[in-house]
Design an enzyme around this catalytic site. Structure first.
Site, PDB file in Angstrom:
ATOM      1  N   ASP A 173      57.826  41.865  25.064  1.00 47.55           N
ATOM      2  CA  ASP A 173      57.598  41.700  26.498  1.00 47.55           C
ATOM      3  C   ASP A 173      58.875  41.343  27.238  1.00 47.55           C
ATOM      4  OD1 ASP A 173      54.701  41.745  27.367  1.00 47.55           O
ATOM      5  OD2 ASP A 173      54.636  40.622  25.470  1.00 47.55           O
ATOM      6  N   ASN A 217      48.708  50.623  28.309  1.00 51.14           N
ATOM      7  CA  ASN A 217      49.975  50.969  28.955  1.00 51.14           C
ATOM      8  C   ASN A 217      49.958  52.340  29.629  1.00 51.14           C
ATOM      9  OD1 ASN A 217      52.025  49.251  26.494  1.00 51.14           O
ATOM     10  ND2 ASN A 217      51.302  48.570  28.489  1.00 51.14           N
TER      11      ASN A 217
END
Lengths: 493, 230
Positions: B2, B50
């Protein structure tokens, strides 16, 4: 193993069995040199040359042709005499369908006895030449035995037809006289020497790397031509107008010597024809007994081959990952292809720019070869293709010249899905469905397509019904849709 | 992995630059894990969620993954790393990328020094649903469904349970990552953004893990096997 080792090991009554020199020879990669040289000698024979030019797919689809030839040769020397008989009968039927007239109006027939004797004669003479040029001398008894094996080979192919001369001494006289009097400067010879070697498409392993293949071919193509030309008999070379280039004899000797060296020095598995074929074509399946259940342990040889196959697939993966690749494929690579591409990639099997009966016969031949059909099924399949040809001629041959050009096809391509094409799909289903349970199961699918079931979304899963099978075939042939398995069978070499 | 977007925003760069910078961190961590003797390393590259990102960003990500696969294939192979992918089922994955992924798996399938699993187009819930479906399809009676037999239906059933999950950039969520396998995992949440994450940070996380007292609800601590980097 060298030829003389085979002699020592070999014995007795069965001239084409496991102990024979031919059995050994057809498993070695260097036999490729023999076969290539023999093809040139055959193409110079007017009958064979005409048959090759008009009917053969070897220029457009050389790898497929090579694979079928190798499998056929291995069946012809199978330990089981019944397999040999069956293969000889199949080859006879296949050749009997190849007839016509050459450009000068002379009839030719691929089942002609004299022509067939010449094919076997060129293979024998090329074998002897290969041994001589690679420095391996065959003594008198060995030569006699090899000749006897080739005589048996011809007798198996053509039991009632022509024969090779009874003795070796007479054979050499026969051979010289054919070279002297019968061979011509045919178009087929130049197609083999100039087009085949210079334009041979990439083998399946390198198909998506055309640049790599083209670079290698630019070097190897002319070298292959030079090697073959330098080994031809002098009178024929003169007649073909092929002058000897300086250095080519040395190159040829080096090539032959290195094949012998490789055969002697390298591990036996590396120089086997199966090995090389597997490397070039991951879909190549050497003779395998299909009756062995899937879970049974593979015999030693096949295990080694599976190991090799894994190694080869890794090498192929590495090659693809390391060679540059354009980021996006061409826009034309969608689900369907243009009429022009379908014409040249699928329909024009002989690669001569137009569609006629030999193209469709080549498709039928490929299917019949894969499924090893018996007489009745083969006849049904060819009849269905013949009906389709008549239908196509009626619908598409607008100028009535007996053949269909790419232009004529593109103008009326929608007419492809006539009833005759559906009939072919149904016959194809029937002959593939060997147990008549009205579905194509995994084993039948593999026999036809040489690959396991695809996991096409919405596809049949573990079996294909008649309706689904026909739908897919028509989608490929009439809808010009891309299909992995049919592309592999008809479009790719 | 991340923090790519925030890393780029801090530098006034487009988000895609953050993804580009992430490649260095990926290679550094693979190398560090390899050196440390970690046998199972999993990277969470792209989740099933995503795909909801803007199409141009997804395009760049897909292209970056393809380039990375091609660029590092040989060095991964020579290090004895077996590469596997988890997920990779969506038809939106370009065929060229799918082929490169298949080639990388083929090339490295016999390596055993370390197994690198790249979760790409991965969703933990989807894997569980698929496993349940396969049990139902095979008509397995309810009383025969155990934790062990269920786990064998998950993708890559030979993969051990995850011991340690590292989630960078201070985020503290599971985000649908290997839901079944992380049941007893230890979690570490370093604040560093993924593009800045280096071998040193990885070693620190391992050290934190080593000091943890893993009891699995009982009293003893077993040996370490797997790691996950999220």
């Amino acid at each position: 193993m060298s030829m003389s080792d085979a002699t020592a090991a070999g014995t007795d009554a069965d001239p084409l069995g496991p102990g024979s020199m031919l059995h050994q020879l057809t498993r070695q990669t260097r036999w490729g040199l023999v076969a290539t040289r023999a093809i040139v000698l055959e193409a110079a024979h007017p009958q064979i040359g005409a048959a090759l030019i008009t009917n053969s797919t070897f220029v457009a689809h050389p790898w497929r042709r090579l694979r079928n030839t190798v499998l056929s040769a291995q069946r012809m020397v199978d330990p089981d005499a019944r397999v040999r008989q069956r293969e000889a009968a199949r080859l006879n039927r296949l050749h009997a369908r190849i007839t016509g007239t050459d450009v000068e109006g002379r009839p030719f027939n691929a089942a002609d006895s004299e022509a067939r004797a010449w094919v076997v004669a060129t293979l024998f003479e090329s074998t002897v030449t290969m041994c001589r040029l690679s420095g391996e001398s065959l003594d008198g008894p060995t030569l006699d035995r090899l000749y006897a094996e080739f005589q048996s080979f011809l007798a198996l192919m053509d039991p009632y037809g022509g024969k090779l001369p009874p003795t070796l001494r007479e054979f050499w006289r026969y051979y010289a006289s054919v070279v002297e009097e019968r061979l011509e400067n045919t178009e087929a010879v130049h197609v083999v020497l100039d087009r085949l070697f210079a334009q041979v498409p990439a083998p399946p392993l390198l198909r998506d790397r055309p640049a790599v293949w083209a670079a290698g071919r630019a070097l190897a193509g002319p070298a292959a031509t030079a090697i073959v030309v330098a080994s031809l008999p002098e009178p024929l070379r003169a007649r073909l107008g092929l002058a000897e280039l300086p250095g080519t004899r040395t190159l040829m000797h080096a090539a032959y010597l290195s094949t012998r060296l490789a055969t002697r020095v390298l591990p036996e598995a590396w120089t086997r024809l199966d090995t090389v074929m597997t490397m070039l074509d991951p879909a190549y399946a050497p003779q395998r007994n299909d009756d062995v259940p899937a879970g049974a342990p593979a015999p030693e040889g096949l295990r080694a081959l599976d190991g090799l196959r894994r190694g080869v697939s890794k090498a192929g993966a590495l090659l693809r990952l390391l060679t540059p690749d354009p980021e996006t494929p061409a826009a034309g690579d969608a689900a369907t292809r243009s009429a022009a591409r379908f014409f040249s990639e699928v329909l024009d099997q002989t690669g001569d720019g137009h569609l006629d009966w030999p193209d469709l016969a080549a498709m039928a031949r490929e299917i019949a070869t894969r499924l090893d059909l018996d007489v009745q099924d083969e006849d049904r399949l060819f009849a269905a293709f013949a009906d389709w040809w008549r239908e196509l001629q009626k619908e598409l041959d607008t100028d009535g010249d007996g053949r269909i050009t790419g232009h004529e096809y593109a103008a009326a391509a929608a007419a492809m899905a006539g009833s005759a094409l559906i009939r072919i799909a149904e016959v194809l289903f029937d002959v593939t469905d060997t147990d008549d349970d009205q579905v194509i199961d995994a084993r039948e699918y593999r026999a036809l397509f040489r690959t396991a079931f695809d996991h096409d979304p919405g596809g049949g899963g573990e079996q294909l019904t008649r309706g689904e099978f026909v739908r897919r075939f028509l989608g490929f042939m009439a809808g010009r849709r891309h299909s992995g398995v049919y592309d592999q069978m008809f479009a790719q070499s | 992995m991340d923090g790519n977007g925030r890393w780029a925003a801090q530098r006034s760069l487009p988000r895609t630059e953050g993804h580009r910078a992430a490649e260095v961190a990926v290679i550094d961590v693979i190398e560090a894990a390899h050196t440390a003797g970690v046998e199972w390393l999993s990277l969470y590259a792209f989740s099933t969620e995503n795909w909801r990102r803007p199409a141009p960003e997804v395009d760049v990500l897909l292209r970056l993954v393809r380039r990375a696969v091609r660029k590092h294939a040989l060095s991964l192979h020579t290090r004895g790393i077996r590469c596997r992918f988890l997920g990779v089922a969506d038809p939106r994955i370009p065929p060229a990328l799918a082929r490169d992924i298949a080639d990388l798996m083929t090339l490295t399938r016999d390596n055993r020094r370390m197994t690198l699993t790249v979760a790409f187009d991965h969703g933990g819930r989807r894997d569980i649903v698929e496993a349940a479906r396969s049990l139902i399809r095979d008509g397995v009676p309810a009383e025969l469904v155990t934790e062990e037999s269920f786990a064998r239906r998950l993708p890559h059933p030979d993969m051990p349970e995850v011991d340690l999950v590292i989630r960078t950039s201070g985020e503290q969520r599971i985000s649908n990552f290997m839901l079944w396998q992380v049941a007893y995992a230890e979690w570490v949440f370093p604040r560093v953004l993924w593009p800045d994450f280096r071998a040193g940070h990885f070693w620190e996380c391992l050290e934190v893990y080593r000091r943890r007292d893993r009891r699995f609800g009982a009293a003893q601590a077993p040996a370490t096997t797997g790691k996950g980097c999220q």
